[in-house]
Design an enzyme around this catalytic site. Structure first.
Site, PDB file in Angstrom:
ATOM      1  CD  GLN A 262     -25.129 -10.162  22.267  1.00  0.00           C
ATOM      2  OE1 GLN A 262     -26.170 -10.465  21.686  1.00  0.00           O
ATOM      3  NE2 GLN A 262     -23.948 -10.413  21.743  1.00  0.00           N
TER       4      GLN A 262
ATOM      5  CB  SER B  66     -20.362  -6.805  16.908  1.00  0.00           C
ATOM      6  OG  SER B  66     -20.673  -5.765  17.798  1.00  0.00           O
TER       7      SER B  66
ATOM      8  CD1 TRP C 188     -22.419  -7.117  21.959  1.00  0.00           C
ATOM      9  CD2 TRP C 188     -23.593  -5.207  21.902  1.00  0.00           C
ATOM     10  NE1 TRP C 188     -22.658  -6.813  20.645  1.00  0.00           N
ATOM     11  CE2 TRP C 188     -23.372  -5.653  20.569  1.00  0.00           C
ATOM     12  CE3 TRP C 188     -24.310  -4.033  22.104  1.00  0.00           C
ATOM     13  CZ2 TRP C 188     -23.849  -4.946  19.455  1.00  0.00           C
ATOM     14  CZ3 TRP C 188     -24.781  -3.338  21.002  1.00  0.00           C
ATOM     15  CH2 TRP C 188     -24.544  -3.789  19.699  1.00  0.00           C
TER      16      TRP C 188
ATOM     17  CE  LYS D  28     -21.044 -12.818  13.249  1.00  0.00           C
ATOM     18  NZ  LYS D  28     -19.720 -13.301  13.701  1.00  0.00           N
TER      19      LYS D  28
ATOM     20  CG  PHE E 179     -25.238  -8.900  15.270  1.00  0.00           C
ATOM     21  CD1 PHE E 179     -25.847  -9.770  16.172  1.00  0.00           C
ATOM     22  CD2 PHE E 179     -24.360  -7.944  15.768  1.00  0.00           C
ATOM     23  CE1 PHE E 179     -25.588  -9.685  17.542  1.00  0.00           C
ATOM     24  CE2 PHE E 179     -24.095  -7.858  17.129  1.00  0.00           C
ATOM     25  CZ  PHE E 179     -24.707  -8.732  18.014  1.00  0.00           C
TER      26      PHE E 179
ATOM     27  N   PRO F 217     -28.372 -14.002  11.840  1.00  0.00           N
ATOM     28  CG  PRO F 217     -28.026 -12.770  13.795  1.00  0.00           C
ATOM     29  CD  PRO F 217     -29.104 -13.383  12.943  1.00  0.00           C
TER      30      PRO F 217
ATOM     31  CG  ASP G 241     -23.049 -16.747  16.461  1.00  0.00           C
ATOM     32  OD1 ASP G 241     -23.408 -17.923  16.191  1.00  0.00           O
ATOM     33  OD2 ASP G 241     -23.369 -16.177  17.515  1.00  0.00           O
TER      34      ASP G 241
ATOM     35  CG  ASP H 188     -29.730 -15.704  17.321  1.00  0.00           C
ATOM     36  OD1 ASP H 188     -28.765 -14.943  17.368  1.00  0.00           O
ATOM     37  OD2 ASP H 188     -30.904 -15.305  17.326  1.00  0.00           O
TER      38      ASP H 188
ATOM     39  CD1 TRP I 250     -27.017 -20.836  18.948  1.00  0.00           C
ATOM     40  CD2 TRP I 250     -25.790 -21.814  20.535  1.00  0.00           C
ATOM     41  NE1 TRP I 250     -26.346 -21.884  18.375  1.00  0.00           N
ATOM     42  CE2 TRP I 250     -25.577 -22.503  19.323  1.00  0.00           C
ATOM     43  CE3 TRP I 250     -25.128 -22.245  21.681  1.00  0.00           C
ATOM     44  CZ2 TRP I 250     -24.741 -23.600  19.220  1.00  0.00           C
ATOM     45  CZ3 TRP I 250     -24.291 -23.345  21.576  1.00  0.00           C
ATOM     46  CH2 TRP I 250     -24.106 -24.001  20.361  1.00  0.00           C
TER      47      TRP I 250
END
Length: 244
Positions: A25, A53, A64, A140, A144, A170, A172, A200, A204
């Site tokens: 992103q 989104s 994105w 969220k 975000f 955020p 998800d 995150d 992630w």
């Protein structure tokens, strides 16, 4: 909990920024920024897209990248309806209705506050969008939008906006597999001293990095990423202790 915190505490601000720069992103925004010279026009598009989104028909990273390609050709806000109709069609009528409200709110935000204002206090963006869209301050899509503004702002100005630590994470579908409890993330942020909005990335982004990308990272950072990835994979056993 202790094992995860121990690894998280080893990540410096520089480590996190390096890792974020490998986020697909982030890379998509870098490409878009090369085509849009005006920072305000660029960031308006980023915030609008972030607020739209949800319930995507493709993976977020691909969405994105598609957004970047679409608006690189012609960066007019008026083209958003065409973009949504083509690339974000789930619950289309509801999304188009929301889009008109989102555009109005984003234009109002950038009219009332300068990029300097938002750069000095990112909570302004969260508070104003929350109020205008009638959403919770930690919802969220609103937080975000703050995260993606952070990415875009750093790309445009070479530094992060301030007061990141005051913004929620955020949550998800990926993060909810660890915990959907907002207090969990708040406590983890406080104990690791990593702002929620950046947690995150640490947890992630490593899971989605290709081996070729990992090779470009410093050895010490790669070692930390492998450890954090192992801990995330063992999330079921870790979550119970983290909720205490």
């Amino acid at each position: 909990m202790e094992n995860l915190l121990k690894v998280l505490k080893e990540f410096s601000k520089e480590d996190i920024e390096k890792l974020e720069s490998f986020d697909r992103q982030y890379k998509a925004l870098e490409k878009l920024h090369k085509e849009i010279k005006n920072p305000q026009d660029f960031l308006k598009l980023v915030v609008i897209n972030a607020l739209m989104s949800y319930q995507l028909q493709m993976k977020g990273e691909k969405y994105w990248e598609t957004f970047s390609e679409f608006f690189s050709e012609s960066p007019e806000i008026e083209r958003f309806e065409e973009f949504i109709k083509t690339n974000n069609k789930r619950f289309l009528n509801a999304k188009l209705k929301r889009l008109h409200k989102v555009i109005k709110c984003v234009k109002k935000l950038f009219s009332n506050y300068s990029l300097t204002d938002l750069g000095k206090d990112l909570t302004i963006l969260v508070k104003e969008l929350s109020k205008c869209l009638n959403q919770k301050i930690d919802s969220k899509t609103v937080v975000f939008a703050a995260k993606m503004f952070m990415y875009g702002y750093r790309i445009a100005f070479g530094k992060n906006p301030e007061k990141l630590e005051e913004i929620a994470i955020p949550i998800d579908s990926r993060l909810s597999k660890i915990s959907s409890d907002k207090n969990f993330w708040k406590k983890l942020s406080e104990k690791s001293r990593i702002p929620q909005i950046r947690l995150d990335a640490v947890l992630w982004i490593p899971m989605g990095l290709e081996e070729s990308s990992l090779k470009e990272l410093p050895e010490k950072l790669k070692f930390k990423l492998r450890r954090i990835t192992e801990l995330v994979k063992k999330k079921n056993s870790s979550c119970n202790s983290l909720r205490k």
